[in-house]
Design a protein around this motif. Sequence first.
Motif, PDB file in Angstrom:
ATOM      1  N   ARG A  37       0.820  -1.149  -0.048  1.00  0.00           N
ATOM      2  CA  ARG A  37       0.087  -0.001   0.154  1.00  0.00           C
ATOM      3  C   ARG A  37       0.898   1.190   0.130  1.00  0.00           C
ATOM      4  O   ARG A  37       0.661   2.088  -0.568  1.00  0.00           O
ATOM      5  N   ARG A  41       0.869   4.152  -2.885  1.00  0.00           N
ATOM      6  CA  ARG A  41       0.886   5.617  -2.588  1.00  0.00           C
ATOM      7  C   ARG A  41       1.943   6.450  -2.995  1.00  0.00           C
ATOM      8  O   ARG A  41       1.549   7.325  -3.629  1.00  0.00           O
ATOM      9  N   GLN A  44       1.562   6.644  -6.776  1.00  0.00           N
ATOM     10  CA  GLN A  44       0.497   7.657  -7.140  1.00  0.00           C
ATOM     11  C   GLN A  44       1.170   9.259  -7.087  1.00  0.00           C
ATOM     12  O   GLN A  44       0.848   9.904  -7.579  1.00  0.00           O
ATOM     13  N   ARG A  45       1.614   9.493  -5.748  1.00  0.00           N
ATOM     14  CA  ARG A  45       1.743  10.804  -5.167  1.00  0.00           C
ATOM     15  C   ARG A  45       2.821  11.141  -6.498  1.00  0.00           C
ATOM     16  O   ARG A  45       3.071  12.401  -6.682  1.00  0.00           O
TER      17      ARG A  45
END
Length: 94
Positions: A37, A41, A44-45
């Motif tokens: 996860r 994240r 994606q960021r």
Amino acid sequence: MTVLRERAARLKKELDAANDDGRYRNLSFIACGNLTRGCRRYLQRHTEKICRLQRDYELCRRILRIIDGETFSLEEMDKCRIEIMHRYPQYEVR
């Protein structure tokens, strides 16, 4: 105008640094597997950051081209029009 040129240089430098980030490149390469996860994240960021920097850099370059009096192709003019329509919904096409 000097401020815009400095901003464009800073954005280009940040964009190059973001694209050369080793962790991002490794995660992008491994993305076909199962990511944790936290890795998802981060991926994606970082992707959002690259998109934001690219968009800001392109806008800054476009402004500098307008100030310098360079010519635009029809495709570039259409991109400018679409950008105006996104920023100002009250803009009407005539």
